[in-house]
Design a protein around this motif. Structure first.
Motif, PDB file in Angstrom:
ATOM      1  N   LYS A 112       0.815  -1.223   0.000  1.00  0.00           N
ATOM      2  CA  LYS A 112       0.000   0.000   0.000  1.00  0.00           C
ATOM      3  C   LYS A 112       0.850   1.274   0.000  1.00  0.00           C
ATOM      4  O   LYS A 112       0.629   2.172  -0.812  1.00  0.00           O
ATOM      5  CB  LYS A 112      -0.965   0.008   1.178  1.00  0.00           C
ATOM      6  CG  LYS A 112      -1.905   1.177   1.136  1.00  0.00           C
ATOM      7  CD  LYS A 112      -2.951   1.123   2.212  1.00  0.00           C
ATOM      8  CE  LYS A 112      -3.863   2.321   2.040  1.00  0.00           C
ATOM      9  NZ  LYS A 112      -4.879   2.402   3.036  1.00  0.00           N
ATOM     10  N   ALA A 113       1.822   1.380   0.878  1.00  0.00           N
ATOM     11  CA  ALA A 113       2.666   2.589   0.955  1.00  0.00           C
ATOM     12  C   ALA A 113       3.449   2.775  -0.335  1.00  0.00           C
ATOM     13  O   ALA A 113       3.577   3.897  -0.839  1.00  0.00           O
ATOM     14  CB  ALA A 113       3.623   2.500   2.138  1.00  0.00           C
ATOM     15  N   PHE A 114       3.936   1.677  -0.897  1.00  0.00           N
ATOM     16  CA  PHE A 114       4.682   1.751  -2.150  1.00  0.00           C
ATOM     17  C   PHE A 114       3.768   2.208  -3.280  1.00  0.00           C
ATOM     18  O   PHE A 114       4.141   3.065  -4.084  1.00  0.00           O
ATOM     19  CB  PHE A 114       5.291   0.390  -2.485  1.00  0.00           C
ATOM     20  CG  PHE A 114       6.071   0.383  -3.764  1.00  0.00           C
ATOM     21  CD1 PHE A 114       7.368   0.871  -3.798  1.00  0.00           C
ATOM     22  CD2 PHE A 114       5.508  -0.075  -4.945  1.00  0.00           C
ATOM     23  CE1 PHE A 114       8.090   0.882  -4.980  1.00  0.00           C
ATOM     24  CE2 PHE A 114       6.219  -0.078  -6.125  1.00  0.00           C
ATOM     25  CZ  PHE A 114       7.516   0.406  -6.140  1.00  0.00           C
ATOM     26  N   ARG A 115       2.564   1.646  -3.342  1.00  0.00           N
ATOM     27  CA  ARG A 115       1.639   1.994  -4.428  1.00  0.00           C
ATOM     28  C   ARG A 115       1.215   3.460  -4.358  1.00  0.00           C
ATOM     29  O   ARG A 115       1.055   4.111  -5.390  1.00  0.00           O
ATOM     30  CB  ARG A 115       0.414   1.078  -4.398  1.00  0.00           C
ATOM     31  CG  ARG A 115       0.711  -0.338  -4.858  1.00  0.00           C
ATOM     32  CD  ARG A 115      -0.553  -1.203  -4.805  1.00  0.00           C
ATOM     33  NE  ARG A 115      -0.269  -2.597  -5.005  1.00  0.00           N
ATOM     34  CZ  ARG A 115      -0.289  -3.208  -6.184  1.00  0.00           C
ATOM     35  NH1 ARG A 115      -0.564  -2.525  -7.259  1.00  0.00           N
ATOM     36  NH2 ARG A 115      -0.030  -4.497  -6.271  1.00  0.00           N
ATOM     37  N   LYS A 143      10.793   8.576  -0.931  1.00  0.00           N
ATOM     38  CA  LYS A 143       9.706   7.992  -0.155  1.00  0.00           C
ATOM     39  C   LYS A 143       9.353   6.597  -0.696  1.00  0.00           C
ATOM     40  O   LYS A 143       9.125   5.654   0.069  1.00  0.00           O
ATOM     41  CB  LYS A 143       8.476   8.909  -0.248  1.00  0.00           C
ATOM     42  CG  LYS A 143       7.553   8.849   0.942  1.00  0.00           C
ATOM     43  CD  LYS A 143       6.396   9.785   0.766  1.00  0.00           C
ATOM     44  CE  LYS A 143       6.707  11.127   1.355  1.00  0.00           C
ATOM     45  NZ  LYS A 143       5.536  12.023   1.406  1.00  0.00           N
ATOM     46  N   MET A 144       9.331   6.485  -2.014  1.00  0.00           N
ATOM     47  CA  MET A 144       8.983   5.221  -2.644  1.00  0.00           C
ATOM     48  C   MET A 144      10.037   4.144  -2.345  1.00  0.00           C
ATOM     49  O   MET A 144       9.716   3.000  -2.053  1.00  0.00           O
ATOM     50  CB  MET A 144       8.857   5.424  -4.155  1.00  0.00           C
ATOM     51  CG  MET A 144       8.219   4.300  -4.897  1.00  0.00           C
ATOM     52  SD  MET A 144       7.887   4.772  -6.594  1.00  0.00           S
ATOM     53  CE  MET A 144       9.289   4.037  -7.394  1.00  0.00           C
ATOM     54  N   SER A 145      11.315   4.534  -2.370  1.00  0.00           N
ATOM     55  CA  SER A 145      12.373   3.552  -2.156  1.00  0.00           C
ATOM     56  C   SER A 145      12.436   3.089  -0.704  1.00  0.00           C
ATOM     57  O   SER A 145      12.857   1.962  -0.439  1.00  0.00           O
ATOM     58  CB  SER A 145      13.724   4.119  -2.596  1.00  0.00           C
ATOM     59  OG  SER A 145      14.098   5.212  -1.795  1.00  0.00           O
ATOM     60  N   THR A 146      12.015   3.923   0.236  1.00  0.00           N
ATOM     61  CA  THR A 146      11.994   3.477   1.630  1.00  0.00           C
ATOM     62  C   THR A 146      10.912   2.422   1.847  1.00  0.00           C
ATOM     63  O   THR A 146      11.049   1.558   2.704  1.00  0.00           O
ATOM     64  CB  THR A 146      11.783   4.639   2.608  1.00  0.00           C
ATOM     65  OG1 THR A 146      10.586   5.334   2.260  1.00  0.00           O
ATOM     66  CG2 THR A 146      12.946   5.597   2.612  1.00  0.00           C
ATOM     67  N   SER A 147       9.844   2.482   1.059  1.00  0.00           N
ATOM     68  CA  SER A 147       8.758   1.505   1.212  1.00  0.00           C
ATOM     69  C   SER A 147       9.017   0.228   0.409  1.00  0.00           C
ATOM     70  O   SER A 147       8.275  -0.737   0.555  1.00  0.00           O
ATOM     71  CB  SER A 147       7.419   2.121   0.821  1.00  0.00           C
ATOM     72  OG  SER A 147       7.441   2.526  -0.530  1.00  0.00           O
ATOM     73  N   VAL A 148      10.057   0.199  -0.414  1.00  0.00           N
ATOM     74  CA  VAL A 148      10.381  -1.018  -1.165  1.00  0.00           C
ATOM     75  C   VAL A 148      10.742  -2.149  -0.216  1.00  0.00           C
ATOM     76  O   VAL A 148      10.393  -3.307  -0.446  1.00  0.00           O
ATOM     77  CB  VAL A 148      11.540  -0.754  -2.182  1.00  0.00           C
ATOM     78  CG1 VAL A 148      12.115  -2.045  -2.695  1.00  0.00           C
ATOM     79  CG2 VAL A 148      11.042   0.083  -3.325  1.00  0.00           C
ATOM     80  N   ALA A 149      11.405  -1.836   0.885  1.00  0.00           N
ATOM     81  CA  ALA A 149      11.811  -2.867   1.838  1.00  0.00           C
ATOM     82  C   ALA A 149      10.593  -3.565   2.444  1.00  0.00           C
ATOM     83  O   ALA A 149      10.665  -4.757   2.756  1.00  0.00           O
ATOM     84  CB  ALA A 149      12.651  -2.245   2.939  1.00  0.00           C
TER      85      ALA A 149
END
Length: 153
Positions: A112-115, A143-149
């Motif tokens: 969800k956060a990534f999307r 922001k997007m790369s932090t949610s990839v994990a």
């Protein structure tokens, strides 16, 4: 024209508005003065030193992550935003979209956060090319790369 009569004048030609820069000025400017490609009216927001440092840090984190398509494409987008290569970023967005479509439905809660960040990035890239600024795109990508994990892939 006879004495006392005004000279006949043609209507001014229709010029595109706003005036988008061409050449090297397009890298640093959104809008230029009419007929003057060397006078910037609205400058682009550059990537700050802090954002550049954050981009480097995220690339290092993603280098240690698994080599999935989403991770690799996100890493490439982080590199491309430093060069202001928005066409390259748009091609990587297509790769990420295809990879997200193949994820199982059970991972929807994790993504969800990534999307959300990904949709914000797509909206930013829909602007006309001269109006895309590297600063806001860099913030979205960080922001997007932090949610990839949290994707767990």
């Amino acid at each position: 024209a006879a004495y006392g009569e005004g000279a006949k004048q043609a209507a001014p030609p229709l010029l595109p508005n706003p005036f988008y820069p061409t050449g090297p000025m397009a890298d640093t400017c959104i809008q230029v003065a009419a007929g003057r490609d060397d006078v910037c009216l609205i400058p682009k927001t550059p990537i700050s030193a802090y954002e550049s440092m954050q981009l480097d840090k995220q690339v290092q984190k993603l280098n240690s992550a698994s080599g999935s398509v989403i991770v690799d494409s996100t890493k490439n987008m982080l590199e491309l935003v430093k060069k202001s290569d928005f066409t390259g970023i748009q091609s990587e967005v297509g790769n990420v979209e295809a990879a997200l479509a193949q994820l199982p439905k059970s991972t929807a809660g994790n993504t969800k956060a990534f999307r959300v960040s990904f949709e914000t990035l797509k909206k930013e890239l829909k602007k006309p090319k001269p109006e895309i600024e590297p600063g806001p795109v860099a913030k979205i990508l960080i922001k997007m790369s932090t949610s990839v994990a949290s994707l767990g892939i």
